[in-house]
Design a protein around this motif. Sequence first.
Motif, PDB file in Angstrom:
ATOM      1  N   GLU A  56       0.858  -1.185   0.000  1.00  0.00           N
ATOM      2  CA  GLU A  56       0.000   0.000   0.000  1.00  0.00           C
ATOM      3  C   GLU A  56       0.893   1.233   0.000  1.00  0.00           C
ATOM      4  O   GLU A  56       1.808   1.347   0.815  1.00  0.00           O
ATOM      5  CB  GLU A  56      -0.918   0.032   1.215  1.00  0.00           C
ATOM      6  N   LEU A  57       0.615   2.126  -0.936  1.00  0.00           N
ATOM      7  CA  LEU A  57       1.375   3.360  -1.057  1.00  0.00           C
ATOM      8  C   LEU A  57       0.431   4.542  -1.185  1.00  0.00           C
ATOM      9  O   LEU A  57      -0.625   4.431  -1.809  1.00  0.00           O
ATOM     10  CB  LEU A  57       2.284   3.328  -2.302  1.00  0.00           C
ATOM     11  N   ALA A  58       0.833   5.667  -0.611  1.00  0.00           N
ATOM     12  CA  ALA A  58       0.102   6.917  -0.832  1.00  0.00           C
ATOM     13  C   ALA A  58       0.546   7.464  -2.188  1.00  0.00           C
ATOM     14  O   ALA A  58       1.691   7.246  -2.608  1.00  0.00           O
ATOM     15  CB  ALA A  58       0.425   7.919   0.271  1.00  0.00           C
ATOM     16  N   PRO A  59      -0.331   8.165  -2.895  1.00  0.00           N
ATOM     17  CA  PRO A  59       0.056   8.692  -4.211  1.00  0.00           C
ATOM     18  C   PRO A  59       1.362   9.478  -4.197  1.00  0.00           C
ATOM     19  O   PRO A  59       2.178   9.351  -5.118  1.00  0.00           O
ATOM     20  CB  PRO A  59      -1.129   9.572  -4.604  1.00  0.00           C
ATOM     21  N   LEU A  66      10.406   4.654  -8.699  1.00  0.00           N
ATOM     22  CA  LEU A  66       9.787   3.501  -8.041  1.00  0.00           C
ATOM     23  C   LEU A  66       9.034   2.650  -9.056  1.00  0.00           C
ATOM     24  O   LEU A  66       9.125   1.422  -9.036  1.00  0.00           O
ATOM     25  CB  LEU A  66       8.839   3.951  -6.924  1.00  0.00           C
ATOM     26  N   VAL A  67       8.312   3.295  -9.948  1.00  0.00           N
ATOM     27  CA  VAL A  67       7.572   2.548 -10.982  1.00  0.00           C
ATOM     28  C   VAL A  67       8.545   1.750 -11.845  1.00  0.00           C
ATOM     29  O   VAL A  67       8.296   0.582 -12.158  1.00  0.00           O
ATOM     30  CB  VAL A  67       6.703   3.497 -11.836  1.00  0.00           C
ATOM     31  N   LYS A  68       9.665   2.346 -12.218  1.00  0.00           N
ATOM     32  CA  LYS A  68      10.680   1.630 -13.010  1.00  0.00           C
ATOM     33  C   LYS A  68      11.201   0.415 -12.255  1.00  0.00           C
ATOM     34  O   LYS A  68      11.387  -0.653 -12.834  1.00  0.00           O
ATOM     35  CB  LYS A  68      11.839   2.566 -13.355  1.00  0.00           C
ATOM     36  N   GLN A  69      11.457   0.579 -10.954  1.00  0.00           N
ATOM     37  CA  GLN A  69      11.963  -0.535 -10.153  1.00  0.00           C
ATOM     38  C   GLN A  69      10.934  -1.658 -10.044  1.00  0.00           C
ATOM     39  O   GLN A  69      11.277  -2.838 -10.172  1.00  0.00           O
ATOM     40  CB  GLN A  69      12.367  -0.040  -8.762  1.00  0.00           C
ATOM     41  N   LEU A  70       9.676  -1.308  -9.807  1.00  0.00           N
ATOM     42  CA  LEU A  70       8.633  -2.341  -9.723  1.00  0.00           C
ATOM     43  C   LEU A  70       8.442  -3.038 -11.063  1.00  0.00           C
ATOM     44  O   LEU A  70       8.241  -4.257 -11.125  1.00  0.00           O
ATOM     45  CB  LEU A  70       7.317  -1.732  -9.241  1.00  0.00           C
ATOM     46  N   THR A  71       8.530  -2.277 -12.155  1.00  0.00           N
ATOM     47  CA  THR A  71       8.408  -2.859 -13.492  1.00  0.00           C
ATOM     48  C   THR A  71       9.544  -3.847 -13.746  1.00  0.00           C
ATOM     49  O   THR A  71       9.327  -4.928 -14.308  1.00  0.00           O
ATOM     50  CB  THR A  71       8.393  -1.752 -14.564  1.00  0.00           C
ATOM     51  N   ALA A  72      10.745  -3.503 -13.307  1.00  0.00           N
ATOM     52  CA  ALA A  72      11.890  -4.405 -13.467  1.00  0.00           C
ATOM     53  C   ALA A  72      11.686  -5.688 -12.673  1.00  0.00           C
ATOM     54  O   ALA A  72      11.967  -6.789 -13.171  1.00  0.00           O
ATOM     55  CB  ALA A  72      13.174  -3.707 -13.028  1.00  0.00           C
ATOM     56  N   ILE A  73      11.174  -5.572 -11.455  1.00  0.00           N
ATOM     57  CA  ILE A  73      10.890  -6.766 -10.648  1.00  0.00           C
ATOM     58  C   ILE A  73       9.830  -7.617 -11.323  1.00  0.00           C
ATOM     59  O   ILE A  73       9.939  -8.841 -11.386  1.00  0.00           O
ATOM     60  CB  ILE A  73      10.449  -6.370  -9.222  1.00  0.00           C
ATOM     61  N   ASN A  74       8.797  -6.982 -11.864  1.00  0.00           N
ATOM     62  CA  ASN A  74       7.736  -7.731 -12.549  1.00  0.00           C
ATOM     63  C   ASN A  74       8.296  -8.510 -13.739  1.00  0.00           C
ATOM     64  O   ASN A  74       7.844  -9.619 -14.016  1.00  0.00           O
ATOM     65  CB  ASN A  74       6.623  -6.793 -13.004  1.00  0.00           C
ATOM     66  N   VAL A  88      -3.735   1.888  -3.577  1.00  0.00           N
ATOM     67  CA  VAL A  88      -3.638   3.340  -3.443  1.00  0.00           C
ATOM     68  C   VAL A  88      -4.978   3.858  -2.946  1.00  0.00           C
ATOM     69  O   VAL A  88      -6.039   3.420  -3.405  1.00  0.00           O
ATOM     70  CB  VAL A  88      -3.289   3.989  -4.805  1.00  0.00           C
ATOM     71  N   ARG A  89      -4.925   4.798  -2.011  1.00  0.00           N
ATOM     72  CA  ARG A  89      -6.130   5.469  -1.507  1.00  0.00           C
ATOM     73  C   ARG A  89      -6.021   6.958  -1.821  1.00  0.00           C
ATOM     74  O   ARG A  89      -4.948   7.538  -1.674  1.00  0.00           O
ATOM     75  CB  ARG A  89      -6.238   5.337   0.010  1.00  0.00           C
ATOM     76  N   VAL A 135      -6.664  -1.060  -6.433  1.00  0.00           N
ATOM     77  CA  VAL A 135      -5.533  -1.981  -6.502  1.00  0.00           C
ATOM     78  C   VAL A 135      -5.240  -2.259  -7.966  1.00  0.00           C
ATOM     79  O   VAL A 135      -6.149  -2.507  -8.757  1.00  0.00           O
ATOM     80  CB  VAL A 135      -5.840  -3.309  -5.782  1.00  0.00           C
ATOM     81  N   GLY A 136      -3.978  -2.204  -8.310  1.00  0.00           N
ATOM     82  CA  GLY A 136      -3.586  -2.484  -9.684  1.00  0.00           C
ATOM     83  C   GLY A 136      -2.083  -2.476  -9.848  1.00  0.00           C
ATOM     84  O   GLY A 136      -1.340  -2.607  -8.873  1.00  0.00           O
ATOM     85  N   THR A 137      -1.651  -2.294 -11.079  1.00  0.00           N
ATOM     86  CA  THR A 137      -0.232  -2.269 -11.389  1.00  0.00           C
ATOM     87  C   THR A 137       0.166  -0.868 -11.848  1.00  0.00           C
ATOM     88  O   THR A 137      -0.619  -0.154 -12.471  1.00  0.00           O
ATOM     89  CB  THR A 137       0.120  -3.297 -12.482  1.00  0.00           C
ATOM     90  N   LEU A 138       1.389  -0.505 -11.519  1.00  0.00           N
ATOM     91  CA  LEU A 138       1.893   0.826 -11.850  1.00  0.00           C
ATOM     92  C   LEU A 138       2.631   0.815 -13.177  1.00  0.00           C
ATOM     93  O   LEU A 138       3.273  -0.174 -13.549  1.00  0.00           O
ATOM     94  CB  LEU A 138       2.842   1.320 -10.753  1.00  0.00           C
TER      95      LEU A 138
END
Length: 161
Positions: A56-59, A66-74, A88-89, A135-138
């Motif tokens: 869970e992350l705040a906007p 961070l999005v690049k890092q998560l995309t690399a992990i994916n 996200v809320r 909830v979704g993907t960045l």
Amino acid sequence: DDFLTIANGTGRCLCQGHPNASGAFIEEEDFELFKKDIEECLRYYEFSIEIEADIELAPYQITENLVKQLTAINRISGTGFPAIKVLVRTDDYEVSTFSTKKHLKIIDNETGMLITRWNCMDWQTLGNDGEIVAVGTLSNPIYGRNKFIQLTIDEYTQQND
């Protein structure tokens, strides 16, 4: 656990397939009575919506890096492994759509982040009040000449006060 059995138990339809993924054949003249019978059968069930996420992350915490890092992990997690799901809320947003008017677009007013659900017409009825929990993907898409941070929604709810 087994909607097929419940539906067939009304005697007003023929339901075939898997217990919770089946097709129903209902005569048109029986449809309203079928709905009444199903509602009666299900009145003792307690329904809830459960949303699961990996993080869970705040906007404001979501950056392009961070999005690049998560995309690399994916990419390295391999076939058969789902992408990292982010919850996200936001309670400061505008409900909108894209120019095609076929997709839901929620814009977080604080960060400009797009919260998007493809092929979803909820933009016509969703208000700008209450809290959106999605909830979704960045990703970092480019629309026109502008790069955005975007959460592509798998599931969402709007919680009004």
